[in-house]
Write a protein that holds these residues in place. Structure first.
Motif, mmCIF file in Angstrom:
data_model
loop_
_atom_site.group_PDB
_atom_site.id
_atom_site.type_symbol
_atom_site.label_atom_id
_atom_site.label_comp_id
_atom_site.label_asym_id
_atom_site.label_seq_id
_atom_site.Cartn_x
_atom_site.Cartn_y
_atom_site.Cartn_z
ATOM 1 N N ASP A 95 -6.329 -6.992 62.286
ATOM 2 C CA ASP A 95 -5.858 -5.644 62.732
ATOM 3 C C ASP A 95 -7.064 -4.706 62.446
ATOM 4 O O ASP A 95 -6.781 -3.725 61.870
ATOM 5 N N CYS A 96 -8.161 -4.761 63.360
ATOM 6 C CA CYS A 96 -9.234 -4.288 63.034
ATOM 7 C C CYS A 96 -9.214 -2.803 63.138
ATOM 8 O O CYS A 96 -8.730 -2.050 63.981
ATOM 9 N N THR A 97 -9.901 -1.952 62.007
ATOM 10 C CA THR A 97 -10.239 -0.579 61.881
ATOM 11 C C THR A 97 -11.558 -0.474 61.844
ATOM 12 O O THR A 97 -11.996 0.824 61.217
ATOM 13 N N ARG A 98 -12.570 -1.176 62.231
ATOM 14 C CA ARG A 98 -13.748 -0.884 61.922
ATOM 15 C C ARG A 98 -14.344 0.220 62.664
ATOM 16 O O ARG A 98 -15.432 0.484 62.480
ATOM 17 N N LEU B 162 -11.691 3.398 67.327
ATOM 18 C CA LEU B 162 -10.862 3.221 68.795
ATOM 19 C C LEU B 162 -9.524 2.534 68.057
ATOM 20 O O LEU B 162 -8.578 2.251 68.904
ATOM 21 N N TYR B 163 -9.411 1.837 66.970
ATOM 22 C CA TYR B 163 -8.347 1.305 66.597
ATOM 23 C C TYR B 163 -7.051 2.294 66.692
ATOM 24 O O TYR B 163 -5.712 1.963 66.928
ATOM 25 N N SER B 164 -7.320 3.749 66.620
ATOM 26 C CA SER B 164 -6.273 4.571 66.491
ATOM 27 C C SER B 164 -5.312 4.662 67.655
ATOM 28 O O SER B 164 -4.164 5.394 67.921
ATOM 29 N N GLY B 165 -6.187 4.482 68.774
ATOM 30 C CA GLY B 165 -5.503 4.841 70.237
ATOM 31 C C GLY B 165 -4.949 3.405 70.798
ATOM 32 O O GLY B 165 -4.516 3.694 71.949
ATOM 33 N N ARG B 166 -5.340 2.291 70.272
ATOM 34 C CA ARG B 166 -4.842 1.216 71.110
ATOM 35 C C ARG B 166 -3.377 0.830 71.008
ATOM 36 O O ARG B 166 -2.892 1.065 70.001
ATOM 37 N N HIS B 167 -2.892 -0.075 72.104
ATOM 38 C CA HIS B 167 -1.822 -0.650 71.804
ATOM 39 C C HIS B 167 -1.939 -2.183 71.272
ATOM 40 O O HIS B 167 -1.277 -2.597 70.483
ATOM 41 N N LYS C 129 -13.196 -4.412 72.031
ATOM 42 C CA LYS C 129 -11.959 -5.157 72.268
ATOM 43 C C LYS C 129 -10.716 -4.062 72.068
ATOM 44 O O LYS C 129 -9.494 -4.422 72.056
ATOM 45 N N CYS C 130 -11.050 -2.982 72.296
ATOM 46 C CA CYS C 130 -9.847 -1.827 72.137
ATOM 47 C C CYS C 130 -10.251 -0.897 73.331
ATOM 48 O O CYS C 130 -11.592 -0.537 73.338
ATOM 49 N N ARG C 131 -9.337 -0.037 73.747
ATOM 50 C CA ARG C 131 -9.590 1.035 74.962
ATOM 51 C C ARG C 131 -10.096 2.251 74.481
ATOM 52 O O ARG C 131 -9.551 2.665 73.481
ATOM 53 N N ALA D 288 -21.726 -0.954 67.808
ATOM 54 C CA ALA D 288 -22.349 -1.530 66.730
ATOM 55 C C ALA D 288 -21.033 -2.239 65.739
ATOM 56 O O ALA D 288 -21.539 -3.308 65.330
ATOM 57 N N ALA D 289 -19.840 -1.730 65.712
ATOM 58 C CA ALA D 289 -18.906 -2.250 65.231
ATOM 59 C C ALA D 289 -18.231 -3.745 65.819
ATOM 60 O O ALA D 289 -17.909 -4.260 64.980
ATOM 61 N N CYS D 290 -18.172 -3.653 67.005
ATOM 62 C CA CYS D 290 -17.490 -4.709 67.761
ATOM 63 C C CYS D 290 -18.434 -5.807 68.170
ATOM 64 O O CYS D 290 -17.951 -6.873 68.292
HETATM 65 S S1 SF4 Z 1 -13.290 -1.702 69.354
HETATM 66 FE FE1 SF4 Z 1 -13.642 -3.537 67.939
HETATM 67 S S2 SF4 Z 1 -14.674 -2.780 66.281
HETATM 68 FE FE2 SF4 Z 1 -13.297 -0.853 67.240
HETATM 69 S S3 SF4 Z 1 -11.321 -1.233 66.275
HETATM 70 FE FE3 SF4 Z 1 -11.461 -2.470 68.107
HETATM 71 S S4 SF4 Z 1 -11.614 -4.511 67.540
HETATM 72 FE FE4 SF4 Z 1 -12.287 -3.155 65.859
#
Ligand code: SF4
Length: 236
Positions: A68-71, A74-79, A139-141, A154-156
């Motif tokens: 449940d990636c928080t790297r 973008l994690y905060s706004g995704r569904h 991987k997140c919007r 860099a994170a993804c």
């Molecule tokens: S965009 Fe990638 S690195 Fe960023 S929270 Fe999503 S899965 Fe993680």
């Protein structure tokens, strides 16, 4: 004057990129922001954050590691995380930029109007979506579908590299300016990059226009069709 100089520089850069192709006389030139002269290492040699490998990672392993990636922010706004889908041993992988609204809602890549056009392109190539693999650099919007930012890439991107190492495709099709420029580490325009093969960690890569761009500019479909025909010829 400044504008003219910038235009002249852009045109010259495009020309150098074009003539630097193998067999066309100029090699070994390095343009700022363009890593194609410095080839990326083979995908198997890209450092992994796992100390040992008892066996190769599968896509399921990589998805589990992503969790449940928080790297990145973008994690905060995704569904949903949009990991990617398709044949885990596909010869051909399509890489886009990032999920949009439809993809974020459904957790699947390329499912909106642009996704329908990509499906049509895949069908015209003689494949089904299940026979190829489809994913994105992020991987997140991003909010309001803005461009990905360097810290997010860099994170993804390491997870994309892992996916490609697990799939071992013969060919990558980079969809759109952002995917092509990010993968090739260049700021060369997509109009110059497309139409010929490049290398991404020793995997052949063909950049072409993003389906969303084709929806806005149907006249560019002809060039995308030329690009995918080159891919089909190469995969035969
Ligand atoms: S965009 Fe990638 S690195 Fe960023 S929270 Fe999503 S899965 Fe993680």
């Amino acid at each position: 004057m400044r504008k003219e100089l910038l235009e002249l520089t852009g045109a010259l850069k495009g020309h150098i990129v074009a003539v630097r192709e193998p067999g066309r006389g100029i090699s070994g030139l390095y343009l700022k922001g363009d890593l194609r002269a410095r080839s990326l290492p083979p995908i198997d040699s890209v450092p992994d954050n796992k100390a040992t490998h008892v066996r190769s990672e599968t896509l399921d392993d990589i998805r589990a590691e992503l969790g449940d990636c928080t790297r990145c922010k973008l994690y905060s706004g995704r569904h949903h995380i949009v990991f990617g889908e398709g044949d885990p041993h596909a010869d051909l992988v399509f890489v886009g930029e990032a999920p949009g609204g439809d993809e974020d809602r459904q957790g699947r890549p390329f499912v909106g109007r642009a996704g329908k056009l990509l499906s049509d392109i895949i069908t015209a190539m003689g494949f089904t979506r299940e026979q190829v693999y489809i994913c994105n650099i992020l991987k997140c919007r991003p909010p309001q579908n803005r461009n990905p930012e360097p810290d997010e890439i860099a994170a993804c991107e390491p997870f994309l590299v892992k996916q490609l190492r697990a799939i071992r495709p013969r060919m990558i099709c980079a969809l759109g300016k952002f995917a092509a420029q990010t993968l090739l580490k260049t700021d060369t325009p997509i109009s110059v990059l497309r139409g010929r093969f490049h290398s991404y960690h020793d995997i052949r890569l063909m950049p072409t226009y993003h389906p969303a761009y084709l929806l806005r500019n149907p006249g560019a479909k002809k060039q995308t069709w030329e690009d995918v025909q080159m891919i089909m010829k190469e995969l035969r």
